[in-house]
Design an enzyme around this catalytic site. Structure first.
Site, PDB file in Angstrom:
ATOM      1  N   TYR A 166       0.858  -1.191   0.000  1.00  0.00           N
ATOM      2  CA  TYR A 166       0.000   0.000   0.000  1.00  0.00           C
ATOM      3  C   TYR A 166       0.892   1.238   0.000  1.00  0.00           C
ATOM      4  O   TYR A 166       1.847   1.319   0.792  1.00  0.00           O
ATOM      5  CB  TYR A 166      -0.934   0.003   1.225  1.00  0.00           C
ATOM      6  CG  TYR A 166      -1.925  -1.140   1.134  1.00  0.00           C
ATOM      7  CD1 TYR A 166      -3.109  -0.995   0.415  1.00  0.00           C
ATOM      8  CD2 TYR A 166      -1.628  -2.391   1.666  1.00  0.00           C
ATOM      9  CE1 TYR A 166      -3.986  -2.068   0.255  1.00  0.00           C
ATOM     10  CE2 TYR A 166      -2.492  -3.473   1.513  1.00  0.00           C
ATOM     11  CZ  TYR A 166      -3.671  -3.296   0.802  1.00  0.00           C
ATOM     12  OH  TYR A 166      -4.525  -4.368   0.640  1.00  0.00           O
ATOM     13  N   SER A 167       0.585   2.184  -0.873  1.00  0.00           N
ATOM     14  CA  SER A 167       1.364   3.427  -0.922  1.00  0.00           C
ATOM     15  C   SER A 167       1.137   4.199   0.362  1.00  0.00           C
ATOM     16  O   SER A 167       0.000   4.308   0.832  1.00  0.00           O
ATOM     17  CB  SER A 167       0.902   4.321  -2.070  1.00  0.00           C
ATOM     18  OG  SER A 167       0.918   3.640  -3.286  1.00  0.00           O
ATOM     19  N   CYS A 191       0.262   7.202 -10.731  1.00  0.00           N
ATOM     20  CA  CYS A 191      -0.040   6.223  -9.690  1.00  0.00           C
ATOM     21  C   CYS A 191      -1.526   5.874  -9.707  1.00  0.00           C
ATOM     22  O   CYS A 191      -2.373   6.752  -9.852  1.00  0.00           O
ATOM     23  CB  CYS A 191       0.369   6.762  -8.321  1.00  0.00           C
ATOM     24  SG  CYS A 191       0.300   5.493  -7.037  1.00  0.00           S
ATOM     25  N   GLU A 222       3.913   3.977 -10.864  1.00  0.00           N
ATOM     26  CA  GLU A 222       3.585   2.926  -9.889  1.00  0.00           C
ATOM     27  C   GLU A 222       2.092   2.614 -10.018  1.00  0.00           C
ATOM     28  O   GLU A 222       1.253   3.344  -9.474  1.00  0.00           O
ATOM     29  CB  GLU A 222       3.924   3.374  -8.469  1.00  0.00           C
ATOM     30  CG  GLU A 222       3.863   2.209  -7.502  1.00  0.00           C
ATOM     31  CD  GLU A 222       4.700   2.468  -6.268  1.00  0.00           C
ATOM     32  OE1 GLU A 222       5.913   2.158  -6.281  1.00  0.00           O
ATOM     33  OE2 GLU A 222       4.148   3.007  -5.305  1.00  0.00           O
ATOM     34  N   TYR A 235      -1.119  -0.485 -10.270  1.00  0.00           N
ATOM     35  CA  TYR A 235      -1.429  -1.821  -9.763  1.00  0.00           C
ATOM     36  C   TYR A 235      -2.834  -2.232 -10.154  1.00  0.00           C
ATOM     37  O   TYR A 235      -3.595  -1.412 -10.634  1.00  0.00           O
ATOM     38  CB  TYR A 235      -1.252  -1.865  -8.230  1.00  0.00           C
ATOM     39  CG  TYR A 235      -1.791  -0.647  -7.509  1.00  0.00           C
ATOM     40  CD1 TYR A 235      -3.120  -0.578  -7.106  1.00  0.00           C
ATOM     41  CD2 TYR A 235      -0.961   0.457  -7.238  1.00  0.00           C
ATOM     42  CE1 TYR A 235      -3.606   0.544  -6.445  1.00  0.00           C
ATOM     43  CE2 TYR A 235      -1.461   1.575  -6.571  1.00  0.00           C
ATOM     44  CZ  TYR A 235      -2.787   1.615  -6.176  1.00  0.00           C
ATOM     45  OH  TYR A 235      -3.266   2.717  -5.519  1.00  0.00           O
TER      46      TYR A 235
HETATM   47  P1  FAD Z   1      -6.977 -10.170  -2.799  1.00  0.00           P
HETATM   48  O1  FAD Z   1      -7.440 -11.090  -1.736  1.00  0.00           O
HETATM   49  O2  FAD Z   1      -5.538 -10.203  -3.174  1.00  0.00           O
HETATM   50  O3  FAD Z   1      -7.872 -10.378  -4.074  1.00  0.00           O
HETATM   51  C1  FAD Z   1      -7.621  -9.667  -5.279  1.00  0.00           C
HETATM   52  C2  FAD Z   1      -8.927  -9.470  -6.026  1.00  0.00           C
HETATM   53  O4  FAD Z   1      -9.468 -10.736  -6.396  1.00  0.00           O
HETATM   54  C3  FAD Z   1     -10.012  -8.791  -5.183  1.00  0.00           C
HETATM   55  O5  FAD Z   1     -10.640  -7.810  -5.977  1.00  0.00           O
HETATM   56  C4  FAD Z   1     -10.961  -9.918  -4.800  1.00  0.00           C
HETATM   57  O6  FAD Z   1     -12.286  -9.446  -4.623  1.00  0.00           O
HETATM   58  C5  FAD Z   1     -10.828 -10.840  -5.991  1.00  0.00           C
HETATM   59  N1  FAD Z   1     -11.108 -12.274  -5.677  1.00  0.00           N
HETATM   60  C6  FAD Z   1     -10.877 -12.945  -4.530  1.00  0.00           C
HETATM   61  N2  FAD Z   1     -11.244 -14.239  -4.638  1.00  0.00           N
HETATM   62  C7  FAD Z   1     -11.712 -14.401  -5.889  1.00  0.00           C
HETATM   63  C8  FAD Z   1     -12.212 -15.509  -6.637  1.00  0.00           C
HETATM   64  N3  FAD Z   1     -12.324 -16.722  -6.080  1.00  0.00           N
HETATM   65  N4  FAD Z   1     -12.586 -15.293  -7.907  1.00  0.00           N
HETATM   66  C9  FAD Z   1     -12.480 -14.078  -8.480  1.00  0.00           C
HETATM   67  N5  FAD Z   1     -11.991 -13.006  -7.829  1.00  0.00           N
HETATM   68  C10 FAD Z   1     -11.619 -13.146  -6.568  1.00  0.00           C
HETATM   69  N6  FAD Z   1      -4.310  -0.648  -2.980  1.00  0.00           N
HETATM   70  C11 FAD Z   1      -4.957   0.348  -2.327  1.00  0.00           C
HETATM   71  O7  FAD Z   1      -6.145   0.237  -2.006  1.00  0.00           O
HETATM   72  N7  FAD Z   1      -4.287   1.494  -1.976  1.00  0.00           N
HETATM   73  C12 FAD Z   1      -2.980   1.684  -2.284  1.00  0.00           C
HETATM   74  O8  FAD Z   1      -2.409   2.741  -1.955  1.00  0.00           O
HETATM   75  C13 FAD Z   1      -2.285   0.641  -2.965  1.00  0.00           C
HETATM   76  N8  FAD Z   1      -0.983   0.775  -3.289  1.00  0.00           N
HETATM   77  C14 FAD Z   1      -0.325  -0.196  -3.965  1.00  0.00           C
HETATM   78  C15 FAD Z   1       1.013  -0.012  -4.289  1.00  0.00           C
HETATM   79  C16 FAD Z   1       1.685  -0.981  -4.990  1.00  0.00           C
HETATM   80  C17 FAD Z   1       3.137  -0.751  -5.358  1.00  0.00           C
HETATM   81  C18 FAD Z   1       1.002  -2.175  -5.365  1.00  0.00           C
HETATM   82  C19 FAD Z   1       1.718  -3.254  -6.139  1.00  0.00           C
HETATM   83  C20 FAD Z   1      -0.309  -2.376  -5.029  1.00  0.00           C
HETATM   84  C21 FAD Z   1      -1.009  -1.386  -4.320  1.00  0.00           C
HETATM   85  N9  FAD Z   1      -2.346  -1.560  -3.945  1.00  0.00           N
HETATM   86  C22 FAD Z   1      -3.001  -0.540  -3.289  1.00  0.00           C
HETATM   87  C23 FAD Z   1      -3.084  -2.813  -4.208  1.00  0.00           C
HETATM   88  C24 FAD Z   1      -2.985  -3.736  -2.961  1.00  0.00           C
HETATM   89  O9  FAD Z   1      -1.642  -4.179  -2.801  1.00  0.00           O
HETATM   90  C25 FAD Z   1      -3.861  -4.987  -3.076  1.00  0.00           C
HETATM   91  O10 FAD Z   1      -3.561  -5.640  -4.285  1.00  0.00           O
HETATM   92  C26 FAD Z   1      -5.352  -4.707  -3.013  1.00  0.00           C
HETATM   93  O11 FAD Z   1      -5.709  -4.079  -1.784  1.00  0.00           O
HETATM   94  C27 FAD Z   1      -6.152  -6.017  -3.119  1.00  0.00           C
HETATM   95  O12 FAD Z   1      -5.694  -6.875  -2.124  1.00  0.00           O
HETATM   96  P2  FAD Z   1      -6.706  -7.785  -1.272  1.00  0.00           P
HETATM   97  O13 FAD Z   1      -5.893  -8.651  -0.379  1.00  0.00           O
HETATM   98  O14 FAD Z   1      -7.788  -6.971  -0.669  1.00  0.00           O
HETATM   99  O15 FAD Z   1      -7.370  -8.660  -2.423  1.00  0.00           O
END
Ligand code: FAD
Ligand code: A2P
Length: 251
Positions: A28-29, A209, A249, A251
């Site tokens: 997360y940023s 971003c 950056e 994602y």
């Molecule tokens: P995950 O559990 O990883 O799931 C990913 C997606 O898949 C979700 O939308 C979920 O609903 C879906 N999913 C889950 N299960 C299933 C299934 N069975 N079938 C289909 N779909 C499914 N995010 C921010 O909000 N703010 C930030 O500032 C931010 N900064 C970032 C910076 C960088 C450099 C990077 C790489 C990423 C950043 N992200 C940011 C994104 C963050 O890292 C996560 O990827 C994001 O919050 C989703 O993670 P999660 O664990 O909630 O979802």
């Protein structure tokens, strides 16, 4: 933990994934400056979008497929422990020369690192703010006015910046581009290409971003306006990257 503006935090959600192993960390940023929102250097702020899953066939939200880490963070209670690692990231750091103009292009939570930048450059009473003599331009894309992030802070930042901060909004579902379609951040870059290229030619640094999906449209729009102005985009693009003027950056 010490961090600087533009870095990210790695969050390790509690629990076990379907493969029987601990959940993987998510990045997360960081949305605050190195001093944190309480200015005591002991906090970090994030801007998290709660990832829901909507079944494309039924149109209903399926909580069993909700994003693990974003939901954990959005439901965390005061006093809970959150495991983190980092900080990480060298892509989104502010320029060393305090006279450099900066252009920040954000969609959705992509505003996070720029909130940190703008607090550092225009809000906090530090040497960094007093030294900064450049101009800042934020182009922010959100779906609806009600979804604007940090609107009051952005207003205050503009007041404090004495004309050195411009904020352009691309409110996609309320504003239209020249062809009558949704107004996206790349439409603003294209409409204002003369300002954009003049700033870049003078050494401005541009940051992107947010949504990964915005980059192809942005590159296409920049190539189009460059070509219209007899600029060879490939050469210009390579030059910007080689000069450290291009930072992405998404994602
Ligand atoms: P995950 O559990 O990883 O799931 C990913 C997606 O898949 C979700 O939308 C979920 O609903 C879906 N999913 C889950 N299960 C299933 C299934 N069975 N079938 C289909 N779909 C499914 N995010 C921010 O909000 N703010 C930030 O500032 C931010 N900064 C970032 C910076 C960088 C450099 C990077 C790489 C990423 C950043 N992200 C940011 C994104 C963050 O890292 C996560 O990827 C994001 O919050 C989703 O993670 P999660 O664990 O909630 O979802
Ligand atoms: P829209 O969803 O109307 O198509 P958020 O992350 O809060 O949903 O905001 C993302 C913003 O970026 C929205 O305004 C969204 O518009 C916009 N957007 C979606 N796809 C693109 C794209 N390919 N290029 C630029 N902006 C985009």
């Amino acid at each position: 933990m010490h961090y600087v503006e533009g870095q990210s935090l790695s969050v390790i959600p509690p629990g076990i994934a379907e493969n029987g192993k601990p959940h993987k960390p998510r990045l997360y940023s960081i949305a605050s400056t190195r001093y944190g929102d309480l200015l005591d250097g002991k906090t970090v702020s994030l801007c998290v979008r709660q990832a829901e899953y909507t079944d494309p066939e039924t149109g209903t939200v399926d909580p069993t497929k909700a994003g693990v880490c974003s939901n954990f963070l959005c439901n965390v209670q005061k006093g809970d422990t959150v495991s983190v690692a980092g900080p990480v990231g060298k892509t989104m750091l502010l320029p060393e020369d305090p006279s450099t103009d900066i252009i920040m292009v954000a969609t959705g939570t992509g505003i996070a690192p720029f909130r940190g930048f703008l607090h550092r450059l225009f809000m906090e009473n530090t040497v960094a703010r007093h030294m900064y003599t450049g101009n800042a331009w934020l182009i922010l894309g959100v779906p609806v006015t009600g979804g604007l992030l940090y609107p009051q802070e952005l207003e205050l930042m503009q007041e404090n910046a004495n004309g050195n901060l411009e904020v352009s909004f691309a409110i996609s579902r309320e504003m239209k581009n020249a062809s009558g379609g949704k107004l996206y951040v790349q439409d603003i870059l294209a409409e204002r290409s003369a300002d954009l290229f003049s700033k870049l030619d003078s050494g401005a640094v541009i940051y992107f971003c947010g949504l990964k999906g915005m980059m192809p449209g942005i590159l296409e729009a920049l190539e189009r306006v460059a070509t219209q102005n007899d600029v060879d985009w490939e050469t210009k693009f390579n030059e910007l990257k080689a000069n450290g003027q291009w930072h992405v950056e998404v994602y």
